[in-house]
Design a protein around this motif. Structure first.
Motif, PDB file in Angstrom:
ATOM      1  N   PRO A 205      36.213  47.108  36.999  1.00  0.00           N
ATOM      2  CA  PRO A 205      35.392  46.063  37.949  1.00  0.00           C
ATOM      3  C   PRO A 205      34.806  44.201  38.249  1.00  0.00           C
ATOM      4  O   PRO A 205      34.489  44.464  37.787  1.00  0.00           O
ATOM      5  CB  PRO A 205      34.132  47.465  38.624  1.00  0.00           C
ATOM      6  N   ASP A 206      35.094  44.135  39.307  1.00  0.00           N
ATOM      7  CA  ASP A 206      35.253  41.646  39.078  1.00  0.00           C
ATOM      8  C   ASP A 206      33.681  42.598  39.594  1.00  0.00           C
ATOM      9  O   ASP A 206      33.313  42.889  40.760  1.00  0.00           O
ATOM     10  CB  ASP A 206      35.792  41.832  39.603  1.00  0.00           C
ATOM     11  N   PRO A 207      33.101  42.161  39.460  1.00  0.00           N
ATOM     12  CA  PRO A 207      31.500  42.112  39.510  1.00  0.00           C
ATOM     13  C   PRO A 207      31.146  41.299  40.920  1.00  0.00           C
ATOM     14  O   PRO A 207      30.227  41.678  41.460  1.00  0.00           O
ATOM     15  CB  PRO A 207      30.658  41.422  38.406  1.00  0.00           C
ATOM     16  N   ASP A 208      32.159  40.586  40.898  1.00  0.00           N
ATOM     17  CA  ASP A 208      31.692  39.403  42.261  1.00  0.00           C
ATOM     18  C   ASP A 208      32.574  40.304  43.760  1.00  0.00           C
ATOM     19  O   ASP A 208      32.581  39.420  44.151  1.00  0.00           O
ATOM     20  CB  ASP A 208      32.483  38.528  41.929  1.00  0.00           C
TER      21      ASP A 208
END
Length: 212
Positions: A205-208
């Motif tokens: 998953p994209d942490p942002d």
């Protein structure tokens, strides 16, 4: 298959004698006629027993010489994955380099007119993805279908293994963005030397990106 089959009984006895050290690695075994007489069976039965041990990788047959106790070979892992096709050069050559092996190719053609140099080009030993991209074809996906088989005489000679050894035959097909098959290959891997592993990459998953 029932163990009362004569050739399996002979194979069991020979296998036990080899494991007990009666013949060391590299030793030549007596002839099939000798074993046939010793075990009270026909020569064809003795031959089948020895062929069984060749298939198991315990023995190896040497043309014009005889049958020998085989040396165990190191079995290495060949990893197949999507990202290995994106290195900019042959994935096979890269894999071999990581294992301190030098990759090599032999190319033959049954075409009536040999392809000129400008068609063969400088990318003859580069990975399929790069070769196709050089002529404007973008490969989007590939499918590999592995199937176990036994080595034919031709395969055994090329791979330096015994006839009947277990091999993995991989049918590989690449497809472009429209789903059109643009390249196919049959890959034969000797099981006694290599195991094939397929790497599955998990998208993180994209942490942002906030959770929904």
């Amino acid at each position: 298959m029932p163990r009362d089959t004569p050739y399996l009984q002979v194979a069991d006895k020979l296998r036990a004698r080899i494991r007990a050290g009666e013949w060391a690695v590299g030793d030549k075994l007596p002839s099939r006629a000798r074993f046939a007489e010793e075990y009270g069976v026909g020569q064809s039965v003795a031959q089948r027993a020895m062929e069984r041990l060749i298939i198991e990788g315990i023995l190896e047959g040497r043309a014009g010489s005889g049958t020998y106790v085989r040396r165990a070979r190191e079995r290495r892992r060949m990893v197949r994955s999507r990202h290995r096709e994106q290195r900019g050069k042959s994935p096979f050559a890269s894999d071999m380099a990581e294992l301190d092996h030098e990759a090599d190719w032999e190319c033959t053609s049954t075409a009536r007119v040999p392809a000129p140099e400008d068609i063969v080009g400088p990318l003859g030993k580069i990975g399929v993805v790069e070769r196709m991209r050089s002529i404007g074809v973008d490969i989007a996906t590939g499918i590999e279908l592995p199937c176990p088989a036994r080595a034919t005489r031709e395969q055994a000679n090329l791979l330096g293994i015994s006839i009947g050894d277990l091999v993995i035959e991989v049918e590989r097909t690449y497809f472009d963005r429209e789903g059109r098959p643009v390249e196919t290959a049959d890959i034969t891997v000797p099981d006694i030397r290599w195991e094939i592993a397929y790497e599955i990459r998990i998208d993180q998953p994209d942490p942002d990106q906030p959770d929904s």
